[in-house]
Enzyme design. Structure first.
Site, mmCIF file in Angstrom:
data_model
loop_
_atom_site.group_PDB
_atom_site.id
_atom_site.type_symbol
_atom_site.label_atom_id
_atom_site.label_comp_id
_atom_site.label_asym_id
_atom_site.label_seq_id
_atom_site.Cartn_x
_atom_site.Cartn_y
_atom_site.Cartn_z
ATOM 1 N N LYS A 190 -69.244 35.645 12.637
ATOM 2 C CA LYS A 190 -69.050 36.818 11.775
ATOM 3 C C LYS A 190 -67.837 37.637 12.207
ATOM 4 O O LYS A 190 -67.129 38.176 11.370
ATOM 5 C CB LYS A 190 -70.295 37.709 11.784
ATOM 6 C CG LYS A 190 -71.406 37.189 10.906
ATOM 7 C CD LYS A 190 -72.353 38.316 10.542
ATOM 8 C CE LYS A 190 -73.474 37.814 9.646
ATOM 9 N NZ LYS A 190 -74.457 38.833 9.329
ATOM 10 N N LYS B 213 -73.011 26.168 6.421
ATOM 11 C CA LYS B 213 -74.318 26.703 6.054
ATOM 12 C C LYS B 213 -74.229 27.548 4.782
ATOM 13 O O LYS B 213 -73.255 28.292 4.618
ATOM 14 C CB LYS B 213 -74.775 27.581 7.235
ATOM 15 C CG LYS B 213 -76.154 28.114 7.149
ATOM 16 C CD LYS B 213 -76.381 29.164 8.232
ATOM 17 C CE LYS B 213 -75.654 30.445 7.916
ATOM 18 N NZ LYS B 213 -76.085 31.640 8.611
ATOM 19 N N LYS C 166 -75.090 34.194 2.528
ATOM 20 C CA LYS C 166 -75.002 35.315 1.576
ATOM 21 C C LYS C 166 -73.608 35.916 1.547
ATOM 22 O O LYS C 166 -73.205 36.516 0.572
ATOM 23 C CB LYS C 166 -75.956 36.441 2.012
ATOM 24 C CG LYS C 166 -77.410 36.163 1.782
ATOM 25 C CD LYS C 166 -78.190 37.455 2.020
ATOM 26 C CE LYS C 166 -79.431 37.224 2.835
ATOM 27 N NZ LYS C 166 -79.472 37.902 4.107
#
Ligand code: TYM
Length: 327
Positions: free
Chosen positions: A112, A194, A197
């Site tokens: 992230k 993956k 969202k």
């Protein structure tokens, strides 16, 4: 004594079939035999920038989706993280017991923080301390999550053990509970990544609230390979991912699925898959629209959930404060 289950999900972006197959779908059967708490983790959401009005709407949307997916707010405790302040308080305390190096090793942080173009917040770094607080406040036995959260559950165990070894038995050590299939659903546009969202490419994820035509379009455009054979094979991530999604939604076994698609083309598989997904999402979406038609009722369920979670959380927080000599 019933075992206790705790899990959480962030009210950010659109909830997709990865969240559903890897986590939420597991929560539903666990409710019957366990004491369960399910949490809309809004404090985790603000570790990256959020628009206030959108966040508020997403919290309700997610709560509605969880109920529509089968979470029973009377049997389980369904609540919003920021409604129970003990989560933030214990997170701070745990922050003081987690070595810096442990946090730097977290895969999710590494991914992230590389993706975030804005300033990486300290909250993003200490995110696992808040997740550990969520879990440890409730003497949780089982944490049903997708594969990407296992490392955070392990860190939770490590910090619990560390605390217990200094102050004596305080926290219960939780265990991650992983789905047998669907624990890692991949992106349709890029099956080596993956399903997430935070990815915004239109063909990446199937969202739980997508229309039937959107679902069909995304599946028909999904990336596959240039081979022909349809069988489960992790070395062929595109076809494998479609088959895993088919497996979990249809409930059929792998040999049966491979037999069904033997000699058939990819377009046939995609069409069949699209119909299974559309038909599985239809009842969920119908229930979602009914539940969210009455926002005041939904809010009252969430208030009630927080009122039931609060005394459990405060009991643990007070025990911890007592042990470390606070106040
Ligand atoms: P979050 O909101 O990213 O995801 C919610 C759940 O969905 C699972 N998941 C997936 N499973 C399979 N395939 C995928 N592609 C996929 N993407 C997501 C996640 O593993 C997760 O179970 N940190 C957590 C939320 C959290 C939490 C907790 C979870 C906060 N406190 C305490 C358990 C216990 C998160 O960001 O999940």
């Amino acid at each position: 004594m019933k075992k206790r289950v705790f899990s959480g999900i962030q009210p950010t972006g659109n909830i997709h079939i990865g969240n559903y197959l890897g986590a939420i779908r597991q929560w539903v059967p666990l409710q019957a035999a366990h004491e369960s708490l399910f949490c809309v983790v809004d404090l985790h959401a603000i570790t990256v920038p959020q628009d206030a009005a959108t966040l508020k709407a997403k919290i309700r949307e997610l709560a509605g989706l969880l109920i529509a997916a089968g979470i029973e707010p009377k049997a389980s405790i369904l609540f919003v993280q920021s409604h129970v302040s003990a989560h933030s308080e214990l997170a701070w305390i745990l922050n003081c017991f987690i070595p810096f190096g442990w946090l730097g090793r977290m895969t999710q942080f590494k991914e992230k923080s590389q993706k975030e173009r804005m300033v990486v917040s300290a909250g993003l770094f200490t995110y696992p301390a808040l997740m550990a607080a969520d879990i440890l406040l409730y003497e949780t036995d089982l944490v049903p999550v997708g594969e990407d959260q296992v490392q955070h559950v392990e860190l939770t165990r490590d910090v619990a053990q560390r605390f217990n070894s200094v102050y004596g038995e305080t926290f219960k050590l939780p265990e991650a509970f992983i789905a047998e299939a669907g624990e890692r659903i991949m992106g349709l546009d890029d099956p080596t990544k993956k399903m997430s969202k935070s990815e915004t490419q239109p063909g990446h994820a199937i969202n739980l609230l997508d229309s039937p035509d959107d679902v069909r379009g995304k599946i028909m455009r999904a990336t596959t390979d240039s081979l022909r054979e349809i069988r489960f094979d992790e070395k062929r991530p595109g076809i494998n991912n479609l088959l895993v999604i088919y497996e979990v939604f249809s409930g059929l076994g792998r040999p049966e699925i491979e037999a069904k698609f033997e000699g058939k083309g990819y377009a046939y598989l995609k069409k069949e898959l699209a119909e299974v997904v559309v038909e599985s999402l239809r009842p969920l979406q119908d229930r979602y629209h009914k539940i969210t038609a009455d926002p005041a009722y939904l809010d009252s369920l969430l208030r009630d959930g927080a009122a039931r979670a609060r005394p459990l959380a405060e009991r643990m927080l007070n025990k911890v404060k007592e042990k470390i000599g606070l106040g």
